[in-house]
Design an enzyme around this catalytic site. Structure first.
Site, short mmCIF file in Angstrom:
data_model
loop_
_atom_site.label_atom_id
_atom_site.label_comp_id
_atom_site.label_asym_id
_atom_site.label_seq_id
_atom_site.Cartn_x
_atom_site.Cartn_y
_atom_site.Cartn_z
N PRO A 1 17.84 9.77 2.10
CA PRO A 1 17.95 10.02 3.54
C PRO A 1 16.76 10.24 4.20
CG PRO A 1 16.80 11.80 1.71
CD PRO A 1 17.13 10.90 0.87
N ASN A 2 17.65 10.42 5.89
CA ASN A 2 16.49 10.73 6.86
C ASN A 2 16.09 9.24 7.22
OD1 ASN A 2 16.54 13.35 7.42
ND2 ASN A 2 15.34 13.49 5.67
N ARG B 1 11.61 8.94 14.39
CA ARG B 1 11.38 9.72 13.29
C ARG B 1 9.90 9.64 12.68
NH1 ARG B 1 12.52 9.36 6.63
NH2 ARG B 1 10.97 11.61 5.90
N TYR C 1 5.83 6.86 10.16
CA TYR C 1 6.68 5.71 9.47
C TYR C 1 6.87 4.47 10.64
CZ TYR C 1 8.07 9.50 6.44
OH TYR C 1 7.93 10.85 5.88
N ASN D 1 13.65 3.60 -2.45
CA ASN D 1 12.86 4.32 -1.47
C ASN D 1 13.76 5.78 -1.40
OD1 ASN D 1 11.27 6.19 -0.02
ND2 ASN D 1 11.07 5.10 1.61
N ALA E 1 12.86 12.04 0.66
CA ALA E 1 12.46 13.50 -0.48
C ALA E 1 13.20 13.71 -1.51
CB ALA E 1 12.78 14.69 1.06
N HIS F 1 11.04 13.51 -4.57
CA HIS F 1 10.05 15.14 -5.10
C HIS F 1 10.77 15.97 -5.86
CE1 HIS F 1 7.06 12.14 -2.25
NE2 HIS F 1 8.00 12.92 -1.38
N ASP G 1 18.11 10.83 -13.64
CA ASP G 1 18.82 10.61 -15.20
C ASP G 1 19.42 9.51 -14.89
OD1 ASP G 1 17.34 12.87 -16.29
OD2 ASP G 1 19.05 14.09 -15.58
N GLU H 1 9.93 1.57 -7.24
CA GLU H 1 9.52 2.85 -6.20
C GLU H 1 8.86 2.82 -5.19
OE1 GLU H 1 8.45 6.85 -7.81
OE2 GLU H 1 8.38 7.21 -6.05
N HIS I 1 8.00 3.36 -1.18
CA HIS I 1 7.37 4.56 -0.04
C HIS I 1 6.98 3.77 0.98
CE1 HIS I 1 8.68 7.30 -2.93
NE2 HIS I 1 7.68 7.26 -3.32
N LEU I 2 7.68 4.13 2.33
CA LEU I 2 6.62 3.69 3.55
C LEU I 2 5.03 4.13 3.92
CD1 LEU I 2 9.91 4.33 5.75
CD2 LEU I 2 8.90 1.63 5.00
N SER I 3 5.05 5.17 3.80
CA SER I 3 3.41 5.62 3.68
C SER I 3 2.53 6.51 2.50
CB SER I 3 3.81 7.45 4.26
OG SER I 3 4.81 8.12 3.42
N ARG J 1 -0.76 12.63 1.33
CA ARG J 1 -0.01 13.51 2.43
C ARG J 1 0.10 15.06 1.34
NH1 ARG J 1 4.93 10.36 4.15
NH2 ARG J 1 5.18 12.72 5.87
C1 DQA Z 1 9.02 8.81 2.48
C2 DQA Z 1 7.57 9.26 1.68
C3 DQA Z 1 8.59 10.92 1.16
O1 DQA Z 1 7.78 12.20 1.05
C4 DQA Z 1 9.45 11.56 2.90
O2 DQA Z 1 10.11 12.47 2.19
C5 DQA Z 1 10.54 10.58 3.69
C6 DQA Z 1 9.84 8.90 3.93
C7 DQA Z 1 8.57 7.47 2.51
O3 DQA Z 1 9.42 6.77 3.17
O4 DQA Z 1 6.91 7.62 2.86
O5 DQA Z 1 11.34 10.72 3.95
O6 DQA Z 1 9.61 7.38 0.87
#
Ligand code: DQA
Length: 177
Positions: A19-20, A27, A32, A83, A86, A89, A96, A107, A109-111, A116
């Site tokens: 998402p997002n 964003r 990001y 990725n 959200a 978490h 599952d 897994e 994550h960009l950040s 954080r």
């Molecule tokens: C994220 C980190 C997550 O905590 C956040 O909710 C995201 C992006 C990242 O790529 O850094 O939407 O997965």
């Protein structure tokens, strides 16, 4: 030696974004970056081509859709870069789904989620992956694809990347289509 060219039987990996991440580029660019999702996907495709594999990149804001795509990856892909944004978490459903499919997953994550807010430090999905890459921006996806190739070669008994022998599709896709 020229890089291996993807063929019909090249390993296929899925890259799934949660998402997002469709809003990448606009964003929170200080977190990001300025690259949009299309640029990220293009980077994954270029990396996959260099590695002699194919990749399918998808993004959804919906947890159930991501669950369905993980199931599909289990049938059609040799590995998964995820990725979950959200949902990383919060989502028992994604965890599952990963546990249900016999698929190497990484897994991404960009950040750097560990630098954080505390609620981002916990990953529900990490125990069902072979590793996590966080904090390297789009490069993290390339690192993950490279690691998946190495993992496939290791499990197939093939020489590691960079070895002089030509890389053959030793781990074809479980099924085509
Ligand atoms: C994220 C980190 C997550 O905590 C956040 O909710 C995201 C992006 C990242 O790529 O850094 O939407 O997965």
């Amino acid at each position: 030696m020229s890089p291996p060219q993807p063929t019909a039987t090249s390993p296929r990996f899925f890259v799934l974004n949660g998402p997002n991440l469709n809003l990448l580029g606009t964003r929170e660019p200080s977190v990001y970056g300025h690259d949009d999702l299309a640029a990220l996907d293009a980077r994954c495709h270029a990396c996959a081509e260099r590695l002699g594999m194919t990749v399918e990149c998808r993004q959804s804001n919906h947890e159930g859709v991501l669950v369905d795509w993980i199931h599909e990856a289990g049938r059609r892909a040799a590995g998964l870069v995820l990725n979950a944004a959200a949902y990383t978490h919060t989502s028992v459903a994604l965890r599952d789904a990963l546990a249900a499919v016999d698929l190497p997953a990484i897994e991404v994550h960009l950040s750097n989620i560990h630098a954080r807010e505390p609620f981002r430090h916990r990953s529900m999905i990490a125990p069902c992956t072979i590793g996590t890459i966080a904090g390297f921006g789009p490069l993290g996806y390339e690192l993950a694809l490279t690691a998946l190739v190495e993992r496939l070669q290791a499990t197939a008994g093939a020489p590691p990347a960079g070895a002089p022998s030509p890389r053959s599709p030793s781990h074809p896709n479980p099924s085509d289509g």
